[in-house]
Design an enzyme around this catalytic site. Structure first.
Site, short mmCIF file in Angstrom:
data_model
loop_
_atom_site.label_atom_id
_atom_site.label_comp_id
_atom_site.label_asym_id
_atom_site.label_seq_id
_atom_site.Cartn_x
_atom_site.Cartn_y
_atom_site.Cartn_z
N SER A 158 10.25 61.41 42.83
CA SER A 158 11.29 60.40 42.74
C SER A 158 11.32 59.46 43.93
CB SER A 158 12.67 61.07 42.60
OG SER A 158 12.93 61.88 43.73
N CYS A 159 10.79 59.88 45.08
CA CYS A 159 10.88 59.06 46.29
C CYS A 159 9.64 59.25 47.12
CB CYS A 159 12.12 59.44 47.09
SG CYS A 159 12.20 58.66 48.69
N GLY A 160 8.92 58.19 47.36
CA GLY A 160 7.66 58.33 48.07
C GLY A 160 7.77 58.20 49.58
#
Length: 284
Positions: free
Chosen positions: A124-126
């Site tokens: 969901s979040c890099g």
């Protein structure tokens, strides 16, 4: 290699079906696969490649994902910086091929593995593992602010439907994000799906790197979710002049788009949109 979807038995409960006398039924459901991918990078020679990143992704187009990640992180600048990239056997049994080994070309600096700049990413979040905003504000070599792209608003509003029509994985699972690269005429060039928004974008950009299409001048990058700071940075690093999202952008995304000269569009749906930066590229 690897599968993008898997089947699992579930108990389906539907209270609206009470009239038929069957409010629950057991059946098979399709789920989006989520597995770790380790990216190893370094020079040629035994033992020279070290783990740089681990990302949770949907298997498929893994070489594009790895190369796109390296490009958008500023670790490579073109396909010429990569000598070889191959999917390798991991330590799992049975083997899942969840490792990409990237050999850099001679003269390309090897990335420093800094524990303070943790490259572990979730689906969901890099960028949440990185130490600070300054660490991720990688500057692009492409001047997207000078890109003369213009397109009618009617072309732009038609893109979400074209993106959705091409989302085969989403049709089966309802759980995959998509990123699509379009021409200024609204033609779909390439689409990639993944459980992670940032992975889908990296797969598109990695494809463009391997096809030697950078910079992606005159193109539109459309994402199926929201437009984050990271996705804006990735678009800038690939030379994309217009990033559009069907949902909302963040404040940092708008600030970075303004700095880069990139047109940022949000809430692109139902024949409407919000244009946050460089609106002169869109005609009505």
């Amino acid at each position: 290699m690897g599968r993008a979807t898997d089947r699992r038995g579930v108990l389906r409960i539907d209270l609206d079906a009470a009239a038929t006398g069957r409010t629950s039924v057991r059946r098979q459901d399709s789920l989006a696969v989520e597995e770790p991918l380790e990216i190893r990078v370094g020079a040629a020679g035994p033992g020279r490649r070290r783990p740089l990143a681990v990302t949770m992704r949907t298997p498929g187009d893994d070489l594009d994902l790895a190369i796109g990640f390296l490009l958008t992180e500023g670790l490579i600048r073109s396909a010429d910086d990569v000598r070889t990239a191959q999917l390798c056997a991991g330590a799992e049994t049975p083997n899942t091929y969840n490792v990409v080994d990237v050999v850099l070309s001679p003269g390309v600096p090897e990335p420093a593995v800094d524990p303070a700049r943790n490259f572990y990413t979730t689906s969901s979040c890099g960028v949440c593992g990185k130490a600070s905003i300054d660490a991720v504000r990688t500057r692009s070599v492409f001047a997207v602010g000078d890109d003369p792209l213009t397109l009618p608003a009617a072309v732009l509003t038609a893109l979400p439907q074209r993106l959705r029509a091409a989302q085969r994985g989403f049709d089966r699972t309802g759980g995959l994000h998509a990123a699509g690269l379009f021409t200024a005429d609204g033609d779909l060039v390439v689409l990639r799906e993944d459980v992670g928004r940032h992975n889908a974008v990296d797969k598109v950009i990695g494809w463009a790197v391997r096809e030697r299409r950078l910079p992606l001048a005159g193109h539109v990058l459309l994402v199926s979710g929201r437009a984050s700071f990271e996705l804006t940075q990735k678009a800038w690093m690939a030379g994309v002049p217009l990033l559009a999202a069907v949902s909302a952008p963040s404040t940092l995304a708008a600030e970075l788009a303004e700095e880069a000269g990139l047109t940022l569009v949000g809430f692109l749906r139902d024949n409407a949109m919000n244009v946050y930066t460089r609106p002169e590229r869109i005609t009505t």
